[in-house]
Design a protein around this motif. Structure first.
Motif, PDB file in Angstrom:
ATOM      1  N   LEU A 272     -22.038  47.759 -13.323  1.00 43.48           N
ATOM      2  CA  LEU A 272     -20.986  48.484 -12.508  1.00 43.48           C
ATOM      3  C   LEU A 272     -21.313  48.979 -11.304  1.00 43.48           C
ATOM      4  CD1 LEU A 272     -18.931  49.805 -15.606  1.00 43.48           C
ATOM      5  CD2 LEU A 272     -18.037  48.155 -13.940  1.00 43.48           C
ATOM      6  N   GLY A 273     -22.689  49.668 -11.300  1.00 47.52           N
ATOM      7  CA  GLY A 273     -23.122  50.113  -9.933  1.00 47.52           C
ATOM      8  C   GLY A 273     -23.430  49.109  -9.100  1.00 47.52           C
ATOM      9  N   ARG A 274     -24.133  47.795  -9.510  1.00 47.48           N
ATOM     10  CA  ARG A 274     -24.277  46.784  -8.530  1.00 47.48           C
ATOM     11  C   ARG A 274     -23.058  46.095  -8.012  1.00 47.48           C
ATOM     12  NH1 ARG A 274     -28.376  45.749 -12.530  1.00 47.48           N
ATOM     13  NH2 ARG A 274     -27.160  44.219 -13.454  1.00 47.48           N
ATOM     14  N   GLN A 275     -21.917  46.225  -8.904  1.00 47.60           N
ATOM     15  CA  GLN A 275     -20.676  45.762  -8.147  1.00 47.60           C
ATOM     16  C   GLN A 275     -19.974  46.868  -7.237  1.00 47.60           C
ATOM     17  OE1 GLN A 275     -18.140  44.938 -11.576  1.00 47.60           O
ATOM     18  NE2 GLN A 275     -19.705  43.275 -12.622  1.00 47.60           N
ATOM     19  N   GLY A 276     -20.676  47.969  -6.888  1.00 47.59           N
ATOM     20  CA  GLY A 276     -19.853  48.820  -6.231  1.00 47.59           C
ATOM     21  C   GLY A 276     -19.005  49.747  -6.722  1.00 47.59           C
ATOM     22  N   ARG A 277     -18.881  49.807  -8.193  1.00 51.46           N
ATOM     23  CA  ARG A 277     -18.010  50.502  -8.891  1.00 51.46           C
ATOM     24  C   ARG A 277     -18.343  51.789  -9.137  1.00 51.46           C
ATOM     25  NH1 ARG A 277     -14.622  46.787 -11.711  1.00 51.46           N
ATOM     26  NH2 ARG A 277     -13.312  48.588 -12.009  1.00 51.46           N
ATOM     27  N   ARG A 278     -17.263  52.580  -9.096  1.00 53.10           N
ATOM     28  CA  ARG A 278     -17.504  54.340  -9.637  1.00 53.10           C
ATOM     29  C   ARG A 278     -17.923  54.353 -11.054  1.00 53.10           C
ATOM     30  NH1 ARG A 278     -13.099  57.183  -6.605  1.00 53.10           N
ATOM     31  NH2 ARG A 278     -12.082  55.238  -6.904  1.00 53.10           N
ATOM     32  N   VAL A 279     -18.937  54.626 -11.520  1.00 54.67           N
ATOM     33  CA  VAL A 279     -19.386  54.754 -13.061  1.00 54.67           C
ATOM     34  C   VAL A 279     -20.140  55.794 -13.385  1.00 54.67           C
ATOM     35  CG1 VAL A 279     -21.351  53.223 -12.851  1.00 54.67           C
ATOM     36  CG2 VAL A 279     -20.145  53.032 -14.770  1.00 54.67           C
ATOM     37  N   LEU A 280     -19.930  56.430 -14.648  1.00 53.80           N
ATOM     38  CA  LEU A 280     -20.917  57.273 -15.261  1.00 53.80           C
ATOM     39  C   LEU A 280     -21.059  57.064 -16.586  1.00 53.80           C
ATOM     40  CD1 LEU A 280     -22.490  60.234 -15.051  1.00 53.80           C
ATOM     41  CD2 LEU A 280     -20.150  61.076 -15.989  1.00 53.80           C
ATOM     42  N   GLY A 281     -22.289  56.993 -17.072  1.00 58.80           N
ATOM     43  CA  GLY A 281     -22.708  56.816 -18.523  1.00 58.80           C
ATOM     44  C   GLY A 281     -23.121  58.180 -19.161  1.00 58.80           C
ATOM     45  N   VAL A 282     -22.691  58.331 -20.236  1.00 62.22           N
ATOM     46  CA  VAL A 282     -22.716  59.492 -21.091  1.00 62.22           C
ATOM     47  C   VAL A 282     -23.365  59.049 -22.378  1.00 62.22           C
ATOM     48  CG1 VAL A 282     -21.413  61.330 -22.359  1.00 62.22           C
ATOM     49  CG2 VAL A 282     -20.701  60.801 -20.333  1.00 62.22           C
ATOM     50  N   ASP A 283     -24.385  59.994 -22.837  1.00 56.68           N
ATOM     51  CA  ASP A 283     -25.187  59.680 -23.769  1.00 56.68           C
ATOM     52  C   ASP A 283     -25.802  60.895 -24.477  1.00 56.68           C
ATOM     53  OD1 ASP A 283     -26.208  56.587 -25.273  1.00 56.68           O
ATOM     54  OD2 ASP A 283     -27.107  58.301 -26.012  1.00 56.68           O
ATOM     55  N   VAL A 284     -26.116  60.968 -25.825  1.00 53.09           N
ATOM     56  CA  VAL A 284     -26.794  62.193 -26.368  1.00 53.09           C
ATOM     57  C   VAL A 284     -28.510  62.164 -26.397  1.00 53.09           C
ATOM     58  CG1 VAL A 284     -24.745  62.823 -27.712  1.00 53.09           C
ATOM     59  CG2 VAL A 284     -26.529  61.449 -28.692  1.00 53.09           C
ATOM     60  N   SER A 285     -28.737  60.730 -26.161  1.00 54.78           N
ATOM     61  CA  SER A 285     -30.154  60.564 -26.109  1.00 54.78           C
ATOM     62  C   SER A 285     -30.703  60.614 -24.622  1.00 54.78           C
ATOM     63  CB  SER A 285     -30.289  59.049 -26.685  1.00 54.78           C
ATOM     64  OG  SER A 285     -31.505  58.373 -26.118  1.00 54.78           O
ATOM     65  N   ALA A 286     -31.840  61.459 -24.693  1.00 51.95           N
ATOM     66  CA  ALA A 286     -32.493  61.908 -23.427  1.00 51.95           C
ATOM     67  C   ALA A 286     -33.185  60.522 -22.892  1.00 51.95           C
ATOM     68  CB  ALA A 286     -33.835  62.936 -23.594  1.00 51.95           C
ATOM     69  N   VAL A 287     -33.683  59.651 -23.871  1.00 52.09           N
ATOM     70  CA  VAL A 287     -34.507  58.432 -23.503  1.00 52.09           C
ATOM     71  C   VAL A 287     -33.452  57.393 -22.866  1.00 52.09           C
ATOM     72  CG1 VAL A 287     -35.770  56.563 -24.290  1.00 52.09           C
ATOM     73  CG2 VAL A 287     -36.249  58.901 -25.074  1.00 52.09           C
ATOM     74  N   ALA A 288     -32.220  57.192 -23.449  1.00 55.28           N
ATOM     75  CA  ALA A 288     -31.398  56.664 -23.051  1.00 55.28           C
ATOM     76  C   ALA A 288     -30.788  56.951 -21.451  1.00 55.28           C
ATOM     77  CB  ALA A 288     -29.949  56.579 -24.067  1.00 55.28           C
ATOM     78  N   VAL A 289     -30.605  58.187 -21.578  1.00 56.83           N
ATOM     79  CA  VAL A 289     -30.197  58.677 -20.227  1.00 56.83           C
ATOM     80  C   VAL A 289     -31.367  58.498 -19.082  1.00 56.83           C
ATOM     81  CG1 VAL A 289     -29.649  60.826 -18.776  1.00 56.83           C
ATOM     82  CG2 VAL A 289     -28.526  60.275 -21.188  1.00 56.83           C
ATOM     83  N   ASP A 290     -32.536  58.709 -19.402  1.00 56.50           N
ATOM     84  CA  ASP A 290     -33.666  58.417 -18.427  1.00 56.50           C
ATOM     85  C   ASP A 290     -33.619  56.931 -18.253  1.00 56.50           C
ATOM     86  OD1 ASP A 290     -36.221  59.365 -17.076  1.00 56.50           O
ATOM     87  OD2 ASP A 290     -36.784  57.775 -18.426  1.00 56.50           O
ATOM     88  N   ARG A 291     -33.556  56.185 -19.163  1.00 57.26           N
ATOM     89  CA  ARG A 291     -33.582  54.452 -18.817  1.00 57.26           C
ATOM     90  C   ARG A 291     -32.491  54.372 -18.035  1.00 57.26           C
ATOM     91  NH1 ARG A 291     -36.192  50.110 -22.286  1.00 57.26           N
ATOM     92  NH2 ARG A 291     -35.640  48.127 -21.312  1.00 57.26           N
ATOM     93  N   THR A 292     -31.172  54.669 -18.084  1.00 57.02           N
ATOM     94  CA  THR A 292     -30.144  54.318 -17.177  1.00 57.02           C
ATOM     95  C   THR A 292     -30.177  54.811 -15.860  1.00 57.02           C
ATOM     96  OG1 THR A 292     -28.646  54.491 -19.167  1.00 57.02           O
ATOM     97  CG2 THR A 292     -27.562  54.811 -16.887  1.00 57.02           C
ATOM     98  N   ARG A 293     -30.796  56.140 -15.512  1.00 58.20           N
ATOM     99  CA  ARG A 293     -31.263  56.465 -14.392  1.00 58.20           C
ATOM    100  C   ARG A 293     -32.127  55.786 -13.735  1.00 58.20           C
ATOM    101  NH1 ARG A 293     -31.348  62.778 -16.052  1.00 58.20           N
ATOM    102  NH2 ARG A 293     -28.887  63.137 -15.976  1.00 58.20           N
ATOM    103  N   ARG A 294     -33.074  55.215 -14.368  1.00 55.03           N
ATOM    104  CA  ARG A 294     -34.225  54.354 -13.847  1.00 55.03           C
ATOM    105  C   ARG A 294     -33.687  53.102 -13.359  1.00 55.03           C
ATOM    106  NH1 ARG A 294     -38.028  53.042 -17.279  1.00 55.03           N
ATOM    107  NH2 ARG A 294     -37.389  54.174 -19.092  1.00 55.03           N
ATOM    108  N   LEU A 295     -32.468  52.694 -14.057  1.00 58.48           N
ATOM    109  CA  LEU A 295     -31.950  51.456 -13.561  1.00 58.48           C
ATOM    110  C   LEU A 295     -31.091  51.734 -12.202  1.00 58.48           C
ATOM    111  CD1 LEU A 295     -30.601  49.748 -17.084  1.00 58.48           C
ATOM    112  CD2 LEU A 295     -32.711  49.004 -15.407  1.00 58.48           C
TER     113      LEU A 295
END
Length: 250
Positions: free
Chosen positions: A91-114
């Motif tokens: 969604l970010g690559r499409q220029g959309r406004r988006v937020l991911g929410v997850d309880v996993s620190a590893v998941a959040v870190d991986r999302t941010r690295r993308l």
């Protein structure tokens, strides 16, 4: 359309508050699988039954089935249980406004690295933009979060803007309504803590949705996966019954 100011999503995605229940999906072996991008990984019931988890697909780029989901999104998008972030990144690559929410620190870190904004938090905690999201996603079985579908749908109603869209992935081709306690396990025999979970087929989702005042506006299948798009009914809509939602296969 969503009422979220430009820049808000990127800013809140850098926050890193605590998450309720973070031990469920943050402890090994789930974290280990996300770090490596590989399974096998399973949800295991007390009776020994195993549900395979598609870690490799979750950690890959969004595929054609995912893109069909994202094409239907409206306004700013909240991905609940975003995992390693393939949908948020797409969604970010499409220029959309988006937020991911997850309880996993590893998941959040991986999302941010993308390059995707993500917040480590339970969906049942206070979230940014409540009542202003154009679309909320419950994909990859995340309708099971908390093991209480009615409570989760109520929470979705709090997050969405009036007339907003909820997109839910269900178990394909089954009238399944299962609420169980499970833990994550892998081929090494490592196990996580036990937590409540639910699995739903489309007919069961529609029953919960109707009781909670949601209307199915579209149903579709693609790549062996099943999806339903829901909106909360307005008082005028509630008096019109008998309308069949659009159903298609891709």
């Amino acid at each position: 359309m969503s009422g979220l100011r430009e820049g808000t999503v990127a800013r809140i995605g850098r926050q890193a508050g605590p998450a309720e229940g973070d031990r469920t999906w943050s402890a090994d072996p789930y974290s280990h699988a996300l770090r490596t991008g590989q399974g096998p990984l399973f949800l295991r019931r007390a009776d020994g039954w195993l549900l395979p988890l598609d870690v490799e697909r979750w950690c890959a780029e969004a595929d054609g089935v995912d893109l069909e989901v994202l094409r239907r999104c409206e306004g700013a998008v909240l991905d609940v249980g975003c995992g390693p972030g393939r949908l948020v990144a797409a969604l970010g690559r499409q220029g959309r406004r988006v937020l991911g929410v997850d309880v996993s620190a590893v998941a959040v870190d991986r999302t941010r690295r993308l390059g995707g904004p993500a917040l480590r938090r339970s969906v049942f905690e206070r979230l940014p933009g409540e009542g202003r999201w154009g679309t909320v996603l419950l994909i990859d079985g995340n309708v099971g979060i908390g093991g209480d579908v009615a409570a989760l749908l109520d929470r979705m109603a709090q997050l969405l803007a009036p007339g907003g869209l909820l997109v839910v992935e269900t178990v394909p081709e089954l009238d399944l309504d299962e609420r169980v306690r499970v833990h994550v396990t892998d081929a090494r025999g490592a196990t996580g803590v036990t937590f409540p979970w639910a699995r739903l087929g489309t007919p069961a989702l529609l029953r919960y949705a109707e009781r909670a005042g949601w209307c199915a506006v579209e149903q579709w299948t693609a790549g062996g996966r099943s999806f339903t798009a829901l909106r909360l009914q307005s008082p005028s809509d509630a008096s019109h019954t008998g309308r069949s939602p659009a159903t298609q296969s891709v």
